[in-house]
Design a protein around this motif. Structure first.
Motif, mmCIF file in Angstrom:
data_model
loop_
_atom_site.group_PDB
_atom_site.id
_atom_site.type_symbol
_atom_site.label_atom_id
_atom_site.label_comp_id
_atom_site.label_asym_id
_atom_site.label_seq_id
_atom_site.Cartn_x
_atom_site.Cartn_y
_atom_site.Cartn_z
ATOM 1 N N MET A 91 -17.808 9.810 -8.571
ATOM 2 C CA MET A 91 -16.366 9.084 -9.232
ATOM 3 C C MET A 91 -15.359 9.518 -8.410
ATOM 4 O O MET A 91 -14.337 8.723 -8.296
ATOM 5 C CB MET A 91 -16.193 9.877 -10.686
ATOM 6 N N LEU A 92 -15.197 10.805 -8.016
ATOM 7 C CA LEU A 92 -14.056 11.023 -7.001
ATOM 8 C C LEU A 92 -14.146 10.076 -5.737
ATOM 9 O O LEU A 92 -13.025 9.837 -5.093
ATOM 10 C CB LEU A 92 -14.298 12.580 -6.717
ATOM 11 N N LEU A 93 -15.353 9.934 -5.227
ATOM 12 C CA LEU A 93 -15.485 9.008 -4.001
ATOM 13 C C LEU A 93 -14.785 7.547 -4.246
ATOM 14 O O LEU A 93 -14.068 6.995 -3.492
ATOM 15 C CB LEU A 93 -16.850 9.060 -3.502
ATOM 16 N N LEU A 94 -15.181 7.100 -5.739
ATOM 17 C CA LEU A 94 -14.727 5.779 -5.980
ATOM 18 C C LEU A 94 -13.146 5.889 -6.133
ATOM 19 O O LEU A 94 -12.738 4.567 -5.721
ATOM 20 C CB LEU A 94 -15.463 5.389 -7.203
ATOM 21 N N CYS A 95 -12.733 6.760 -6.665
ATOM 22 C CA CYS A 95 -11.261 6.929 -6.778
ATOM 23 C C CYS A 95 -10.649 6.657 -5.523
ATOM 24 O O CYS A 95 -9.660 6.183 -4.921
ATOM 25 C CB CYS A 95 -10.963 8.226 -7.515
ATOM 26 N N GLY A 96 -11.046 7.458 -4.430
ATOM 27 C CA GLY A 96 -10.630 7.601 -3.066
ATOM 28 C C GLY A 96 -10.544 6.304 -2.372
ATOM 29 O O GLY A 96 -9.641 5.690 -1.777
ATOM 30 N N LEU A 97 -11.869 5.524 -2.509
ATOM 31 C CA LEU A 97 -12.000 4.402 -1.827
ATOM 32 C C LEU A 97 -11.329 3.180 -2.522
ATOM 33 O O LEU A 97 -10.757 2.420 -1.825
ATOM 34 C CB LEU A 97 -13.410 3.995 -1.793
ATOM 35 N N VAL A 184 -6.659 10.372 0.123
ATOM 36 C CA VAL A 184 -7.298 11.766 0.573
ATOM 37 C C VAL A 184 -7.616 12.701 -0.013
ATOM 38 O O VAL A 184 -8.429 13.659 -0.157
ATOM 39 C CB VAL A 184 -6.261 12.151 1.900
ATOM 40 N N CYS A 185 -6.535 13.220 -1.081
ATOM 41 C CA CYS A 185 -6.797 14.182 -1.992
ATOM 42 C C CYS A 185 -8.075 14.012 -2.784
ATOM 43 O O CYS A 185 -8.998 14.957 -3.002
ATOM 44 C CB CYS A 185 -5.674 14.130 -3.319
#
Length: 422
Positions: A91-97, A184-185
């Protein structure tokens, strides 16, 4: 002493004691900071940087928010069955992408896609994180959630300062810079999340009905009640500014003082409030107190028109303080109830349901507050306050119903744990 029983933080301590708790807290701060600068600059980036019509931006954000409301339960279910660490990381990866994608967006349809992906993953991430919080906070997850809430308020304040730089420059490159920083965060947060030791899975979840949270009628009712009371989160940021500027003699700077007072109270008192709420009984009592606090603050807000400026400032700060106290009571009570009344093997799914109620309340809040507080004026504030008080009184009734439910009162054998997959 079992490290999972140690609460975070100790009285007087700034950081949690356990390493996993520190990682979860660090991720929460980092991700909230990234989300805050995105939230602050998104609308101006889209309308002034990309020159998208305001109507298209509003439509896209509405669609994204609607999709996000349905994210918590299925993603929480995935976290319960396949491992919270892995799902939370994704989920965090999807947010960043998605935020990276927004940096390269030029037209409406890519914006709609990336905004929807981000809103889905950002909302679902809270549900996916819940089994990690339950496991690593030991027998007091509500207190740790209170600590995280105080920490994220600090992160939001810091993000507003950072985003102010881009707002002042008002250039496309400045907006892209802060959105890229937000990406990045989230990506760094994903790396940190993957470094947390995985939580063992439980077989009991796979033996029962798939959507057990939706079958739990008392919990559904409590989620709805919390959602109704969550309209209050929009009072200080939406209704009060419109009320102060349009109907009172209070100076405009008092709007900022309301937000500042709320932030300070949450940062310094949320953990203390959560520490005193240790059971279902104390949680439901906190909701009852919160309802009456919102009733009192709404009554004071209704009296502002006609006051001289100095009296209006004093009254609005008093009302904001009372409202903020009610807010930390509701948040602390919700943290405890949402964990204490959830099946331990399905906590992600349950937290997704509880979060859906909160998300729906904050989503419809502006429309409700406009109809009551702005269109009706003083009587609308009284109706709003009475609604909060009645909701607070209904929560203890619903919690007693939940405690009478068979699966709450009958002891169950500890389900066997499976090796975690992520």
């Amino acid at each position: 002493m079992n490290p999972l029983k140690r609460l975070a933080p100790r009285p007087g301590a700034l950081l949690p004691q356990d390493g996993a708790q520190r990682l979860l807290a660090g991720i929460a701060f980092l991700v909230t900071f990234g989300y805050g600068i995105y939230l602050t600059g998104e609308v101006l980036y889209l309308t002034q940087g990309l020159h998208l019509p305001a109507g298209e931006v509003g439509l896209g954000m509405g669609v994204a928010g609607a999709v996000a409301l349905a994210a918590g339960i299925p993603v929480g279910h995935l976290a319960d069955r396949h491992g919270a660490r892995g799902v939370y990381t994704v989920m965090l990866l999807l947010c960043g992408l998605a935020m990276i994608g927004l940096c390269f967006t030029r037209t409406f349809w890519p914006f709609l896609f990336y905004a929807t992906v981000f809103s889905f993953a950002q909302t679902a991430g809270y549900a996916a994180r819940s089994p990690l919080i339950q496991h690593y906070a030991g027998d007091r997850p509500a207190e740790f959630r209170g600590y995280i809430r105080a920490l994220t308020n600090v992160a939001f304040a810091a993000s507003a300062v950072c985003a102010g730089w881009a707002l002042e420059l008002n250039t496309r490159s400045a907006y892209i810079a802060i959105i890229a920083l937000g990406a990045v965060c989230h990506l760094v947060g994903a790396v940190m999340a993957w470094s947390i030791k995985s939580v063992p899975l439980r077989r009991a979840e796979q033996q029962g009905p798939r959507w057990v949270a939706l079958r739990d009628r008392p919990y559904v009712v409590l989620s709805v009640l919390d959602g109704l009371m969550s309209v209050q989160y929009r009072v200080l940021t939406f209704a009060v500014p419109l009320w102060l500027v349009g109907f009172t003699s209070a100076p405009r700077w008092s709007v900022s003082s309301v937000v500042l007072a709320n932030t300070v109270i949450v940062v310094f008192f949320q953990v203390r409030a959560s520490r005193s709420i240790t059971s279902v009984a104390t949680s439901s009592a906190a909701f009852r107190r919160a309802g009456f606090a919102f009733l009192l603050s709404s009554a004071v807000f209704s009296l502002l028109p006609g006051m001289p400026p100095w009296a209006a400032v004093a009254a609005v700060l008093t009302a904001a303080t009372v409202h903020s106290i009610g807010e930390i009571w509701q948040a602390a009570g919700g943290f405890e109830l949402s964990f204490a009344l959830a099946r331990p093997e399905s906590v992600g799914q349950y937290q997704g349901l509880f979060g859906m109620g909160l998300g729906l309340g904050t989503a419809v809040g502006p429309a409700v507050l406009t109809a009551l507080c702005i269109d009706l004026g003083r009587p609308g504030w009284w109706i709003l306050g009475a609604g909060f008080a009645l909701t607070g009184l209904a929560v203890p009734v619903a919690t007693r119903w939940a405690e009478r439910a068979t699966h709450r009162t009958q002891p169950a054998a500890e389900p066997a744990a499976e090796p975690a997959t992520g």
